[in-house]
Design a protein around this motif. Structure first.
Motif, mmCIF file in Angstrom:
data_model
loop_
_atom_site.group_PDB
_atom_site.id
_atom_site.type_symbol
_atom_site.label_atom_id
_atom_site.label_comp_id
_atom_site.label_asym_id
_atom_site.label_seq_id
_atom_site.Cartn_x
_atom_site.Cartn_y
_atom_site.Cartn_z
ATOM 1 N N ASN A 1 -9.346 10.363 6.411
ATOM 2 C CA ASN A 1 -9.437 9.509 7.587
ATOM 3 C C ASN A 1 -8.850 8.125 7.298
ATOM 4 O OD1 ASN A 1 -10.365 9.033 10.308
ATOM 5 N ND2 ASN A 1 -12.010 7.812 9.421
ATOM 6 N N GLU A 2 -9.175 7.579 6.154
ATOM 7 C CA GLU A 2 -8.652 6.262 5.777
ATOM 8 C C GLU A 2 -7.134 6.313 5.584
ATOM 9 O OE1 GLU A 2 -9.177 2.309 5.479
ATOM 10 O OE2 GLU A 2 -10.776 3.746 5.895
ATOM 11 N N ALA A 3 -6.644 7.392 4.987
ATOM 12 C CA ALA A 3 -5.195 7.547 4.791
ATOM 13 C C ALA A 3 -4.468 7.597 6.132
ATOM 14 C CB ALA A 3 -4.911 8.808 3.973
ATOM 15 N N GLU B 1 -13.527 11.229 4.442
ATOM 16 C CA GLU B 1 -13.366 9.779 4.573
ATOM 17 C C GLU B 1 -12.055 9.310 3.937
ATOM 18 O OE1 GLU B 1 -14.735 7.541 6.512
ATOM 19 O OE2 GLU B 1 -15.908 9.228 7.268
ATOM 20 N N HIS B 2 -11.656 9.931 2.820
ATOM 21 C CA HIS B 2 -10.375 9.585 2.197
ATOM 22 C C HIS B 2 -9.211 9.946 3.114
ATOM 23 C CE1 HIS B 2 -11.869 8.303 -1.687
ATOM 24 N NE2 HIS B 2 -12.631 9.385 -1.755
ATOM 25 N N GLU C 1 -1.368 2.342 10.883
ATOM 26 C CA GLU C 1 -1.210 0.886 10.874
ATOM 27 C C GLU C 1 0.148 0.496 10.294
ATOM 28 O OE1 GLU C 1 -3.175 -2.825 8.522
ATOM 29 O OE2 GLU C 1 -4.569 -1.379 9.405
ATOM 30 N N TYR D 1 -10.003 14.855 17.410
ATOM 31 C CA TYR D 1 -9.759 13.835 16.386
ATOM 32 C C TYR D 1 -8.278 13.448 16.366
ATOM 33 C CZ TYR D 1 -9.097 11.791 11.752
ATOM 34 O OH TYR D 1 -8.731 10.973 10.719
ATOM 35 N N MET E 1 -6.506 9.813 17.172
ATOM 36 C CA MET E 1 -5.764 9.122 16.114
ATOM 37 C C MET E 1 -4.261 9.054 16.390
ATOM 38 S SD MET E 1 -8.137 8.177 14.077
ATOM 39 C CE MET E 1 -7.380 7.740 12.531
ATOM 40 N N SER F 1 0.843 -1.194 0.000
ATOM 41 C CA SER F 1 0.000 0.000 0.000
ATOM 42 C C SER F 1 0.883 1.250 0.000
ATOM 43 C CB SER F 1 -0.919 -0.006 1.214
ATOM 44 O OG SER F 1 -0.230 0.356 2.384
ATOM 45 N N LYS G 1 -5.514 6.339 9.026
ATOM 46 C CA LYS G 1 -5.580 5.000 9.619
ATOM 47 C C LYS G 1 -4.552 4.073 8.980
ATOM 48 C CE LYS G 1 -10.461 5.045 10.943
ATOM 49 N NZ LYS G 1 -11.797 4.469 10.652
ATOM 50 N N ASN G 2 -4.443 4.134 7.664
ATOM 51 C CA ASN G 2 -3.472 3.282 6.959
ATOM 52 C C ASN G 2 -2.041 3.630 7.346
ATOM 53 O OD1 ASN G 2 -5.529 1.916 5.634
ATOM 54 N ND2 ASN G 2 -5.380 3.165 3.789
ATOM 55 N N THR H 1 -14.302 13.630 0.871
ATOM 56 C CA THR H 1 -12.862 13.866 1.050
ATOM 57 C C THR H 1 -12.411 13.578 2.475
ATOM 58 O OG1 THR H 1 -13.244 16.231 1.369
ATOM 59 C CG2 THR H 1 -12.625 15.522 -0.845
#
Length: 180
Positions: free
Chosen positions: A39-41, A36-37, A47, A77, A81, A1, A43-44, A34
């Protein structure tokens, strides 16, 4: 990824633009989804980062009329995170005269964004509110845990600067908070 490749590349810092939570960010950016994109970035990246100290994940938040009422939600937030820091700065609207006056050796810069809509600058009441809110946030979060909050790019602006979109007369936008 992509997140794994960024961590493996040995980057020290990754800056992510986030101007609000949920629909606020989507509205500022002009496109639904945007947040959500982003937020996902995040999180990735967290991780992929696993227990590594690097890269540090930092947020840059641009404050304007569009997010003045709830920009501080980003702090909660970011804490949740495990983000290392947030830099708050003020929206820049660049008048054409300023662009022409920025000529260096005959080269005129091409701005990334010039608004053709209503101004995003704050009025005087909003500018005073912002200054007071930032003072409270700095006091509240100074030395509290690992989240670093930086407001120097707004602190160096007067209320009048905020309402008129003026920045101290420096060679570049990024250097406006350097004391000379």
């Amino acid at each position: 990824s992509t997140a794994t490749r960024l961590v493996e590349a040995g980057l020290d810092v990754v800056w992510i633009s986030l101007d609000g939570i949920g629909s606020t960010h989507d509205s500022v950016r002009g496109k639904q989804g945007t947040f959500e994109h982003v937020n996902e970035a995040i999180k990735n990246l967290m991780e992929a980062k696993n227990d590594n100290n690097t890269p540090k994940i930092m947020i840059n938040c641009v404050i304007s009329k569009m997010n003045l009422g709830n920009f501080e939600e980003i702090i909660s937030y970011a804490s949740e995170m495990n983000i290392e820091g947030i830099d708050f700065e003020y929206v820049g609207e660049i008048p054409s005269a300023s662009i022409l006056n920025s000529r260096i050796d005959g080269v005129i810069p091409t701005p990334f964004y010039i608004s053709s809509y209503d101004s995003l600058l704050l009025n005087e009441k909003e500018a005073v509110f912002l200054k007071k809110k930032l003072a409270v946030l700095k006091e509240t979060f100074h030395g509290n845990g690992k989240l670093r909050i930086n407001t120097t790019k707004i602190d160096c602006l007067t209320t009048k600067d905020l309402t008129q979109g003026r920045f101290p007369n420096k060679r570049c936008y990024s250097c406006r908070n350097i004391v000379t």
